[in-house]
Design an enzyme around this catalytic site. Structure first.
Site, PDB file in Angstrom:
ATOM      1  N   LYS A  52       8.281 -26.897  12.619  1.00 17.13           N
ATOM      2  CA  LYS A  52       8.153 -27.646  13.709  1.00 17.13           C
ATOM      3  C   LYS A  52       9.571 -28.872  14.162  1.00 17.13           C
ATOM      4  O   LYS A  52       9.967 -29.451  13.115  1.00 17.13           O
ATOM      5  CB  LYS A  52       6.961 -28.727  13.671  1.00 17.13           C
ATOM      6  CG  LYS A  52       6.832 -29.897  14.539  1.00 17.13           C
ATOM      7  CD  LYS A  52       5.735 -30.900  14.355  1.00 17.13           C
ATOM      8  CE  LYS A  52       5.547 -32.121  15.529  1.00 17.13           C
ATOM      9  NZ  LYS A  52       4.584 -32.673  15.363  1.00 17.13           N
ATOM     10  N   ASP A 112       9.190 -37.265  19.662  1.00 19.71           N
ATOM     11  CA  ASP A 112       7.819 -36.932  19.863  1.00 19.71           C
ATOM     12  C   ASP A 112       7.307 -38.535  20.577  1.00 19.71           C
ATOM     13  O   ASP A 112       7.048 -39.192  19.637  1.00 19.71           O
ATOM     14  CB  ASP A 112       6.891 -36.714  18.763  1.00 19.71           C
ATOM     15  CG  ASP A 112       5.584 -36.380  19.055  1.00 19.71           C
ATOM     16  OD1 ASP A 112       5.047 -36.403  20.257  1.00 19.71           O
ATOM     17  OD2 ASP A 112       4.714 -36.201  18.356  1.00 19.71           O
ATOM     18  N   LYS A 157       2.229 -42.265  23.101  1.00 23.25           N
ATOM     19  CA  LYS A 157       2.109 -43.128  22.028  1.00 23.25           C
ATOM     20  C   LYS A 157       2.227 -44.421  22.225  1.00 23.25           C
ATOM     21  O   LYS A 157       2.986 -44.986  22.920  1.00 23.25           O
ATOM     22  CB  LYS A 157       3.060 -42.493  20.805  1.00 23.25           C
ATOM     23  CG  LYS A 157       2.852 -41.191  20.210  1.00 23.25           C
ATOM     24  CD  LYS A 157       4.004 -40.857  19.140  1.00 23.25           C
ATOM     25  CE  LYS A 157       3.815 -39.631  18.446  1.00 23.25           C
ATOM     26  NZ  LYS A 157       2.465 -39.367  17.787  1.00 23.25           N
ATOM     27  N   ASP A 187      10.357 -36.081  13.643  1.00 24.75           N
ATOM     28  CA  ASP A 187       9.433 -35.022  13.939  1.00 24.75           C
ATOM     29  C   ASP A 187       9.928 -33.749  14.039  1.00 24.75           C
ATOM     30  O   ASP A 187       9.397 -32.661  14.123  1.00 24.75           O
ATOM     31  CB  ASP A 187       8.670 -35.237  15.323  1.00 24.75           C
ATOM     32  CG  ASP A 187       7.125 -35.160  15.334  1.00 24.75           C
ATOM     33  OD1 ASP A 187       6.565 -34.909  14.188  1.00 24.75           O
ATOM     34  OD2 ASP A 187       6.735 -34.716  16.288  1.00 24.75           O
ATOM     35  N   ASP A 193       0.100 -35.172  22.951  1.00 25.33           N
ATOM     36  CA  ASP A 193       0.494 -35.558  21.523  1.00 25.33           C
ATOM     37  C   ASP A 193       0.486 -34.632  20.537  1.00 25.33           C
ATOM     38  O   ASP A 193       0.888 -34.922  19.451  1.00 25.33           O
ATOM     39  CB  ASP A 193       0.005 -37.042  21.170  1.00 25.33           C
ATOM     40  CG  ASP A 193       1.034 -37.684  20.184  1.00 25.33           C
ATOM     41  OD1 ASP A 193       1.924 -37.205  19.920  1.00 25.33           O
ATOM     42  OD2 ASP A 193       0.687 -38.719  19.802  1.00 25.33           O
ATOM     43  N   GLU A 205       1.290 -31.635  19.997  1.00 25.51           N
ATOM     44  CA  GLU A 205       2.371 -30.711  20.419  1.00 25.51           C
ATOM     45  C   GLU A 205       2.986 -29.757  19.476  1.00 25.51           C
ATOM     46  O   GLU A 205       3.397 -28.785  19.470  1.00 25.51           O
ATOM     47  CB  GLU A 205       3.586 -31.587  21.315  1.00 25.51           C
ATOM     48  CG  GLU A 205       4.522 -32.092  20.364  1.00 25.51           C
ATOM     49  CD  GLU A 205       4.197 -33.043  19.345  1.00 25.51           C
ATOM     50  OE1 GLU A 205       2.997 -33.647  19.642  1.00 25.51           O
ATOM     51  OE2 GLU A 205       4.776 -33.132  18.186  1.00 25.51           O
ATOM     52  N   ARG A 258       1.536 -27.987  16.945  1.00 24.32           N
ATOM     53  CA  ARG A 258       0.764 -26.898  16.656  1.00 24.32           C
ATOM     54  C   ARG A 258       1.026 -25.830  17.921  1.00 24.32           C
ATOM     55  O   ARG A 258       0.872 -24.892  17.731  1.00 24.32           O
ATOM     56  CB  ARG A 258      -0.796 -27.317  16.727  1.00 24.32           C
ATOM     57  CG  ARG A 258      -1.392 -27.831  17.761  1.00 24.32           C
ATOM     58  CD  ARG A 258      -2.603 -28.615  17.443  1.00 24.32           C
ATOM     59  NE  ARG A 258      -2.441 -29.925  16.797  1.00 24.32           N
ATOM     60  CZ  ARG A 258      -3.333 -30.566  16.193  1.00 24.32           C
ATOM     61  NH1 ARG A 258      -4.770 -30.339  16.633  1.00 24.32           N
ATOM     62  NH2 ARG A 258      -3.208 -31.955  15.604  1.00 24.32           N
TER      63      ARG A 258
HETATM   64  N1  BES Z   1       4.083 -36.056  15.199  1.00 21.26           N
HETATM   65  C1  BES Z   1       3.028 -36.655  15.121  1.00 21.26           C
HETATM   66  C2  BES Z   1       2.442 -36.659  13.775  1.00 21.26           C
HETATM   67  C3  BES Z   1       2.935 -37.701  12.834  1.00 21.26           C
HETATM   68  C4  BES Z   1       2.268 -38.934  12.634  1.00 21.26           C
HETATM   69  C5  BES Z   1       4.095 -37.432  12.477  1.00 21.26           C
HETATM   70  C6  BES Z   1       2.965 -40.002  11.858  1.00 21.26           C
HETATM   71  C7  BES Z   1       4.808 -38.416  11.300  1.00 21.26           C
HETATM   72  C8  BES Z   1       4.162 -39.719  11.421  1.00 21.26           C
HETATM   73  C9  BES Z   1       2.103 -35.335  15.953  1.00 21.26           C
HETATM   74  O1  BES Z   1       2.535 -34.711  16.785  1.00 21.26           O
HETATM   75  C10 BES Z   1       0.860 -36.145  16.574  1.00 21.26           C
HETATM   76  O2  BES Z   1       1.123 -37.081  17.238  1.00 21.26           O
HETATM   77  N2  BES Z   1      -0.176 -35.996  16.064  1.00 21.26           N
HETATM   78  C11 BES Z   1      -1.611 -36.356  16.684  1.00 21.26           C
HETATM   79  C12 BES Z   1      -2.648 -35.291  16.857  1.00 21.26           C
HETATM   80  C13 BES Z   1      -3.622 -35.823  17.639  1.00 21.26           C
HETATM   81  C14 BES Z   1      -3.540 -36.352  19.064  1.00 21.26           C
HETATM   82  C15 BES Z   1      -4.815 -34.662  17.610  1.00 21.26           C
HETATM   83  C16 BES Z   1      -1.986 -37.263  15.539  1.00 21.26           C
HETATM   84  O3  BES Z   1      -1.874 -36.924  14.214  1.00 21.26           O
HETATM   85  O4  BES Z   1      -2.323 -38.481  15.938  1.00 21.26           O
HETATM   86 ZN    ZN Z   2       2.694 -35.553  18.997  1.00 20.91          ZN
HETATM   87 ZN    ZN Z   3       4.595 -34.487  16.779  1.00 21.35          ZN
END
Ligand code: BES
Ligand code: ZN
Ligand code: ZN
Length: 510
Positions: free
Chosen positions: A269, A274, A281, A292, A351, A353, A355
């Protein structure tokens, strides 16, 4: 940092710092460790006196410094903790602790006395590798944007003394191989630490192209036009909001070393920033979302390591790179995008993104290369950090042999990984009413595993392992004090050593 091994005892080397390990002593134990006799001689009895007054306890991280009366540098005793809990990772941490302890104190060379860092279960080879690892990684700092720095150490030496001098040639090789890999880790950290204004998808593509030139690897960069032709609707959707930094999919091919036959794909990824996109966010710590891209940058590092160390399998690296930002051209919640393999994805949350970009990379690599195994690396979910914390990655796999191989490699490199289950419950949660899958769920449970269930639907029947590295990919100022000293603030390049180790050691399938 240069690392060298020689047969002297270490105290004659006259390094700025001579470092020796000391095990934790029992409450009533007053016997001075025999391994430290030379150190005591060099301080004319000062160390023994310190031992007698119980100044030295040998607890982990305890660093006691003595100045040599002959003016030839300092002697550092680093606590190793109890003998019963001593492992190679104890040595790795101790080596880094020494290096860190002397930051900013005018030391440029450090000499480790091997005889004080071994035990029955950690023999000389493992200890030499761990000392090399800990010294190089512990000394790492991201200096690109600093006008001044204290410089850190320039050279580490590992001293065998009479005890191990017979094995000099073998131990030299162990250290040199480890240092080669650690140099790749340092190189990877330097890229992963770059901010998003610099490390755009195009810049990551340029790094991959340069790497390909250096090692004679085939590198293909898919720009927006090619991504459209290919049908990579996921990467295009996620990257669509960024005006200045268009998305890229980058494919690197390492042909394999001596024993050809097996193909391992590594997919990362690469979200260069992000922000969450339209599902934006909160602001707190958003600066960390430059990390990210860590999965894709790890893929770059793994390909560099594979080519440098000439690992046996053929390795295909795929970097799925895009910037996730809100604008009038961003993808939105409710959109339906078509991934490379033809499956449609309902976007619930922009968010989620990672996957979405990985769906293209996974679908592409399994169709185009028919790999025996595919491993994906991604800072995928906050849920991973909640479940396992900042040091331990989550592993999800449909193949026990692959999972076991990765867990063994993890134990060897000291990069913690815990396997998690994937059930139909998780698979049900990512089904969509209007598309084949959805990128988020309506109930907030098992976020790491619903993300994995989503990815699983893009690998077909291929043996697959997913490493969620959201926590371990970087160290923040807050978590640093809980982490080993070889993880400085910023990018860790987590999984580069682990996956390289796996590629070096895993037996062929079949
Ligand atoms: N890049 C984030 C995940 C992340 C969080 C990485 C903290 C490093 C530290 C990812 O893209 C994300 O925001 N995931 C969301 C998914 C949700 C919206 C289903 C999450 O984990 O909150
Ligand atoms: Zn995200
Ligand atoms: Zn992310």
């Amino acid at each position: 940092m240069k690392v060298q091994v020689d047969r002297r005892d270490g105290l004659t080397a006259q390094a700025d710092v001579t470092a020796s390990g000391v095990f934790e002593r029992a409450e009533k134990d007053d016997t001075f460790p025999r391994t430290l006799q030379k150190e005591d001689d060099a301080t004319r009895g000062v160390i023994k006196a310190a031992w007698a007054r119980k100044e030295i306890k040998g607890k982990r991280k305890e660093l006691t410094v003595f100045h040599r009366p002959d003016g030839k540098g300092r002697i550092a005793l680093i606590g190793l903790g109890p003998r019963g809990k001593f492992t190679a990772d104890t040595v790795r941490r101790a080596a880094a602790e020494v290096v860190r302890g002397f930051k900013g104190k005018g030391a440029r060379t450090v000499a480790y006395r091997l005889g004080t860092f071994v035990a029955d279960n950690v023999r000389s080879e493992a200890a030499v590798a761990a000392l090399t690892d800990g010294a190089v990684l512990g000394n790492y700092e991201f200096l690109k944007y600093k006008a001044t720095s204290d410089g850190g150490f320039e050279e580490a030496s590992i001293h065998l003394g009479e005890e191990f001098s017979r094995d000099e040639a073998a131990l030299k090789k162990v250290s040199a191989d480890q240092a080669t890999l650690d140099d790749v880790v340092v190189w990877t950290r330097d890229i992963a630490n770059l901010p998003a204004d610099t490390a755009s998808p195009e810049r990551l593509a340029a790094e991959a192209t340069a790497l390909g030139k250096e090692f004679g690897l085939k590198v293909t960069v898919f720009d927006e036009k090619k991504l459209l032709e290919l049908g990579c609707g996921g990467i295009l959707a996620v990257g669509g909001g960024s005006a200045g930094h268009p998305p890229r999919m980058i494919v690197l091919e390492y042909p394999g070393g001596a024993r050809r036959g097996r193909t391992v794909a590594v997919v990362g990824k690469g979200i260069t920033f992000d922000s969450g996109g339209i599902s934006i966010k909160p602001g707190l710590n958003m600066q960390d979302m430059k990390f990210d891209k860590s999965g894709a940058v790890a893929v770059l590092g793994i390909l560099r390591a594979a080519a440098t160390l000439k690992v046996p399998p053929r390795v295909i690296g795929v970097m799925c790179c895009a910037e996730n930002v809100p604008s009038g051209t961003s993808y939105r919640p409710g959109d339906v995008v078509r991934s490379f393999n033809g499956k449609t994805i309902e976007i619930i949350n922009t968010d989620a993104e990672g996957r979405v970009v990985l769906s293209d990379g996974l679908g592409y690599v399994v169709k185009q290369y028919r790999p025996d195994e595919v491993i994906d690396l991604a800072t995928l979910t906050g849920a991973q950090v909640i479940a396992l914390g900042d040091d331990c990655a989550g592993l999800v796999s449909n193949d026990d042999k692959l999972a076991e191989g990765l867990l063994n490699a993890s134990a060897a490199t000291g990069e913690p990984v815990w396997r998690m289950p994937l059930t139909d419950f998780h698979r049900e949660l990512v089904k969509s009413d209007i598309a084949d899958v959805r990128n988020s769920t309506d109930i907030p449970v098992a976020g790491m595993l619903t993300a994995a269930a989503f990815l699983e639907s893009f690998v077909g029947g291929t043996a697959w392992a997913h490493l969620d590295i959201a926590g371990p990919a970087y160290t923040s100022a807050k978590t640093r004090k809980y982490q080993p000293a070889y993880q400085n603030i910023g990018a860790t390049a987590f999984a580069v050593r682990l996956v390289t180790r796996y590629l070096e050691t895993a037996p062929p399938r079949g």
